[in-house]
Design a protein around this motif. Structure first.
Motif, PDB file in Angstrom:
ATOM      1  N   THR A   1      -7.650  -0.771  -2.979  1.00 10.40           N
ATOM      2  CA  THR A   1      -6.966  -0.201  -1.826  1.00 10.40           C
ATOM      3  C   THR A   1      -5.689  -0.477  -1.716  1.00 10.40           C
TER       4      THR A   1
ATOM      5  N   GLN B   1       0.895  -1.197   0.099  1.00 11.53           N
ATOM      6  CA  GLN B   1       0.018   0.085  -0.028  1.00 11.53           C
ATOM      7  C   GLN B   1       1.019   1.388  -0.025  1.00 11.53           C
ATOM      8  N   GLN B   2       0.540   2.268  -0.565  1.00 17.93           N
ATOM      9  CA  GLN B   2       1.140   3.797  -0.530  1.00 17.93           C
ATOM     10  C   GLN B   2       0.323   4.370   0.013  1.00 17.93           C
ATOM     11  N   LEU B   3       0.842   4.843   1.389  1.00 15.73           N
ATOM     12  CA  LEU B   3      -0.289   5.616   1.953  1.00 15.73           C
ATOM     13  C   LEU B   3      -0.422   7.334   1.669  1.00 15.73           C
ATOM     14  N   SER B   4       0.619   7.813   1.007  1.00 18.21           N
ATOM     15  CA  SER B   4       0.365   9.186   0.217  1.00 18.21           C
ATOM     16  C   SER B   4       1.583   9.080  -0.846  1.00 18.21           C
ATOM     17  N   ALA B   5       1.008  10.188  -1.853  1.00 16.79           N
ATOM     18  CA  ALA B   5       1.732  10.103  -3.166  1.00 16.79           C
ATOM     19  C   ALA B   5       3.264  10.280  -3.030  1.00 16.79           C
ATOM     20  N   SER B   6       3.604  11.110  -1.857  1.00 14.54           N
ATOM     21  CA  SER B   6       5.099  11.057  -1.610  1.00 14.54           C
ATOM     22  C   SER B   6       6.025   9.893  -1.123  1.00 14.54           C
ATOM     23  N   GLU B   7       4.974   9.058  -0.515  1.00 15.66           N
ATOM     24  CA  GLU B   7       5.622   7.715   0.070  1.00 15.66           C
ATOM     25  C   GLU B   7       6.091   6.632  -0.762  1.00 15.66           C
TER      26      GLU B   7
ATOM     27  N   GLU C   1       5.759   2.463  -1.441  1.00 17.49           N
ATOM     28  CA  GLU C   1       4.805   1.689  -1.176  1.00 17.49           C
ATOM     29  C   GLU C   1       5.435   0.688  -0.182  1.00 17.49           C
TER      30      GLU C   1
END
Length: 553
Positions: A184, A152-158, A160
């Motif tokens: 998801t 999962q990628q919690l936010s665009a900058s982080e 996976e």
């Protein structure tokens, strides 16, 4: 398969012989002849004798070695055992996977079996995305080989983040079956992975949601009392109480006679007489007993009734309801073809009979105009249950049987078949009634089978078949059994609701209140004039045959 060598000039297959082996030519050349005339020569990689792996038949041509040759062979028993075993193993593995999934556990056995049939194998290479986070999805996956990682990628900058690893038997994406699903998480293959996949549309067609409703049908006490009274009456009749009036039909090893009660000329019946010797010679005992069991239990106004059976030292006898309107086949032969309204009526009668049989887990497997008989009113009934079999709901069988023009592709390919094979035959029947000839027809059975395997879309429909009739035929004759109309979540109701049947009075048909398109002329219970004329049985009497008949008949 086993290897074998044949010397130049030797005969591999002799026309007219009975054979059970199919051959693949590895080295050398062979010549094919028919009735002494050369048909062609064949080289390495060619297959011949393939009809033998389907069923017991005589060779249609001779094959002779023009050079020393090397062959690979496999006989029918070996081929069919392998096909059946691999099919069963695969199917039971798929159903086990499905039963381990919580949301599938409420489904009935037959529904799980149908879902297992539509699962498609899909392969993914190492590192390949199976699902991407944020994408919309309509597909559900079960892992049958290999491993996947869920991240999962919690936010665009982080980056996976890997959350877990799933392996064989695990599943993902089940929300997609219920409704629109935004993924998801991402799922990626770790090494080579095989997944079993089903999409929302196929899933909904089959079960329309996760509810395992059963459609059991119970007879009323009044109906049971009538059936008991009927059984009591017929159990008191013996063969000597019957008098033969005329012959209604003749088959390979049977005759059907019109008979009446000696004491009551208003009561007539059809008496099917089968030679015991022939049944034993062709090992048909199980077929005959199955036919008897199924017909004795079939209480439906669109199926010919079997009242009781007798036997003596030479013959078996089946006392049947007399339907004196003649065969539908004779009517079709005399008229050439039927219009939409006429075809709709006869197809409706057949659908009612098949719906009844399928609800009891019985497949018919011999649908054709010759097996549809008209009663004195002109209503159609199914007769001849020699190929019918009780397989149970959601179960398959592997016997090759049926009339070549009406056989479904999965029977030809030995994949195992169920009641959906009758849906295919229903489409073929509609086409034949509307046009006068079946859609799939070749100069010999093998050619017919290859035309069937090319599919209904390769068939040119005559102009007289209307657009909505053609649409129904094509939806009944889908190559994939799970896509056939009549084999999905609402069963036969889907066929009855098709546009072609719009405005058709199904209740009137069941109650016998619709006027049939053709009313036969039947002058009383002893009139056999609607049947072709047959010679008297001039054959010498068969031998007595009591051995092998220790079974109930």
């Amino acid at each position: 398969m086993y290897p074998t060598s044949v010397a130049k000039g030797c005969c591999v297959i002799q026309e007219g012989d009975v054979g059970s082996t199919v051959y693949v030519l590895e080295e050398g050349t062979v010549e094919v002849t028919k009735q002494g005339k050369k048909v062609c020569t064949m080289g390495p990689g060619k297959v011949f004798g393939e009809l033998a792996v389907l069923y017991n038949c005589t060779r249609t041509a001779s094959v002779t070695a023009l050079t020393d040759i090397k062959l690979w062979g496999i006989d029918r028993h070996g081929f069919q055992t392998i096909m059946m075993r691999t099919g069963l193993i695969k199917h039971s593995q798929y159903t086990d996977f499905l039963r381990s999934i919580p949301s599938f556990q409420s489904l009935t056995e037959d529904v799980v079996s149908k879902v297992a049939d539509v699962l498609e194998e899909t392969f993914y290479r190492d590192g390949e995305y199976i699902i991407r986070q944020g994408a919309t999805g309509d597909t559900f996956f079960i892992i049958s080989e290999g491993q996947v990682k869920v991240s999962q990628q919690l936010s665009a900058s982080e980056e996976e983040v890997t959350e877990k690893t799933l392996c064989k038997g695990n599943w993902f994406g089940e929300q997609a079956l219920i409704g629109e699903d935004v993924r998801t998480a991402s799922v990626t293959a770790v090494g080579d992975v095989t997944c079993l996949v089903i999409d929302r549309e196929s899933f909904k067609q089959l079960i329309g949601g996760l509810d395992g409703r059963s459609h059991k049908h119970h007879d009323s006490d009044e109906v049971k009392a009538l059936q008991q009274a009927e059984a009591n009456f017929f159990s008191s009749i013996s063969l000597t109480d019957l008098q033969i009036i005329s012959t209604l039909g003749m088959g390979g090893f049977s005759r059907v006679e019109l008979v009446k009660l000696r004491t009551d000329s208003s009561r007539s019946f059809a008496l099917k007489i089968l030679k015991k010797r022939h049944i034993l010679d062709t090992s048909q005992q199980d077929h005959i007993l199955s036919e008897r069991r199924i017909m004795m239990d079939a209480h439906n106004s669109f199926i010919i009734r079997l009242y009781r059976t007798f036997r003596d030292s030479k013959y078996l006898y089946m006392l049947l309801e007399a339907c004196l309107g003649g065969e539908l086949w004779s009517l079709l032969r005399d008229r050439g073809s039927f219009d939409d309204a006429t075809t709709r009526f006869y197809t409706g009668c057949v659908i009612e009979a098949l719906a009844y049989l399928h609800s009891k887990g019985i497949i018919y497997r011999d649908l054709k105009p010759e097996n549809i008989i008209l009663d004195h009113r002109g209503y159609a009934k199914l007769g001849d249950f020699g190929f019918a079999k009780k397989v149970g709901l959601g179960k398959k069988t592997w016997t090759f049987c049926g009339t070549p023009e009406y056989v479904a592709p999965e029977i030809i390919l030995n994949k195992g078949h169920d009641s959906s094979a009758d849906c295919w035959s229903l489409g073929v029947l509609m086409f034949e009634l509307l046009s006068g000839s079946p859609p799939f027809s070749g100069s010999d059975p093998m050619k017919t089978y290859s035309i069937i395997l090319r599919g209904i879309d390769m068939i040119e429909f005559p102009k007289k078949i209307t657009k909505s009739a053609a649409n129904l035929i094509k939806r009944l004759c889908r190559d994939n059994p799970s896509e056939r109309l009549g084999n999905q979540k609402n069963g036969v109701k889907n066929v009855q609701k098709h546009k072609w049947f719009e405005g058709f009075n199904w209740d009137g048909l069941r109650q016998g209140s619709i006027k049939p398109p053709f009313t036969p002329t039947v002058d009383g219970p002893l009139d056999s004039s609607n049947f072709d004329c047959f010679p008297d049985d001039a054959e010498e009497s068969p031998p007595d045959e009591e051995s092998g008949w220790d079974m109930e008949f």
